[in-house]
Scaffold this active site. Structure first.
Site, short mmCIF file in Angstrom:
data_model
loop_
_atom_site.label_atom_id
_atom_site.label_comp_id
_atom_site.label_asym_id
_atom_site.label_seq_id
_atom_site.Cartn_x
_atom_site.Cartn_y
_atom_site.Cartn_z
CB SER A 57 -0.93 0.01 1.22
OG SER A 57 -1.67 -1.17 1.29
N1 SAH Z 1 -0.57 -5.18 3.97
C1 SAH Z 1 0.12 -5.49 2.73
C2 SAH Z 1 -0.62 -5.05 1.49
C3 SAH Z 1 -1.84 -5.83 1.27
S1 SAH Z 1 -2.51 -5.93 -0.36
C4 SAH Z 1 1.54 -4.96 2.74
O1 SAH Z 1 1.92 -4.28 3.70
O2 SAH Z 1 2.27 -5.22 1.79
C5 SAH Z 1 -3.89 -6.94 0.08
C6 SAH Z 1 -3.53 -8.39 0.35
O3 SAH Z 1 -4.68 -9.05 0.85
C7 SAH Z 1 -3.10 -9.16 -0.90
O4 SAH Z 1 -1.85 -9.74 -0.66
C8 SAH Z 1 -4.19 -10.21 -1.05
O5 SAH Z 1 -3.72 -11.43 -1.57
C9 SAH Z 1 -4.66 -10.38 0.38
N2 SAH Z 1 -5.99 -10.95 0.55
C10 SAH Z 1 -7.08 -10.75 -0.24
N3 SAH Z 1 -8.13 -11.42 0.25
C11 SAH Z 1 -7.71 -12.06 1.38
C12 SAH Z 1 -8.36 -12.91 2.33
N4 SAH Z 1 -9.64 -13.25 2.22
N5 SAH Z 1 -7.63 -13.35 3.38
C13 SAH Z 1 -6.31 -13.02 3.51
N6 SAH Z 1 -5.66 -12.22 2.63
C14 SAH Z 1 -6.35 -11.75 1.59
#
Ligand code: SAH
Length: 203
Positions: A57
């Site tokens: 992000s």
């Molecule tokens: N916090 C992260 C950025 C997250 S992007 C960082 O600091 O880099 C959002 C993430 O959520 C993605 O990696 C995606 O694969 C994950 N995601 C999406 N749906 C999800 C779910 N139901 N459970 C766990 N992770 C999920």
């Protein structure tokens, strides 16, 4: 942009008033969580691709969410969406030695990526699962943060939050997401809006 210019920008804009968040940001190397091809852009104030339709992000979004969480040392924290592991590293610093961070990632490859990036953050546990269900066996949590766009507020997450606990979650509205800060009360919840943001969807 450099790390110091981002910090200066936030201080000047009055956006981040929480020094603990700024300290955590200055202590963690964002470049360590970014695929090699983008590493020189580590301190641009925008999201970067980490593959699998996920992004690390935008720094400003990250610090706004962390400030809203109001983490206390010793807190037990749940993160949904580990991605690169960067946000979990910041949570780790804010929770301190006595705190614990559990971070759940749905995509196996990203779970592996986050896990290897987080090796030296000893109070963080990585889990490969569907985060919408939360993590019942470690609940209740002081803080929960969701870093992917959610269709509403997952009931499991509310149930696994302590009374007076805080959940920060981007919830789908028309074309973007409204960032909500939810405080769990003895009876019901308190909802505050932190404004509009853009996130990749929760699977
Ligand atoms: N916090 C992260 C950025 C997250 S992007 C960082 O600091 O880099 C959002 C993430 O959520 C993605 O990696 C995606 O694969 C994950 N995601 C999406 N749906 C999800 C779910 N139901 N459970 C766990 N992770 C999920």
């Amino acid at each position: 942009m450099s790390k110091s210019s981002l910090l200066a920008f936030w201080k000047e804009s009055d956006l981040i008033k929480d020094n603990k968040v700024l300290k955590a940001f200055s202590e963690v190397k964002r470049e360590d969580f970014i695929p090699e091809e983008y590493r020189q852009q580590a301190y641009g104030d925008y999201p970067l691709s980490i593959g699998y339709q996920a992004t690390i992000s935008q720094p400003t979004t990250v610090v706004i969410m962390l400030q809203a969480l109001n983490i206390k040392p010793g807190n037990k924290i749940l993160e949904i969406g580990s991605g690169s592991g960067y946000n979990a590293a910041l949570l780790s610093k804010l929770a301190g030695n006595k705190g614990r961070v559990f971070t759940i990632e749905y995509v196996k490859e990203l779970y592996e990526f986050a896990k290897s990036n987080l090796k030296k953050f000893k109070n963080v546990t990585c889990i490969n699962a569907d985060g919408k269900l939360g993590l019942k066996k470690q609940s209740p949590f002081d803080r929960i943060i969701v870093t992917a766009a959610s269709q509403g507020i997952p009931e499991h997450l509310l149930q696994q939050l302590k009374i007076k606990g805080i959940l920060v979650i981007p919830v789908n509205s028309f074309l973007s997401q409204e960032m909500l800060k939810i405080t769990k009360l003895k009876t019901g919840i308190k909802k505050e809006s932190l404004g509009s943001f853009l996130f990749v969807p929760l699977k």
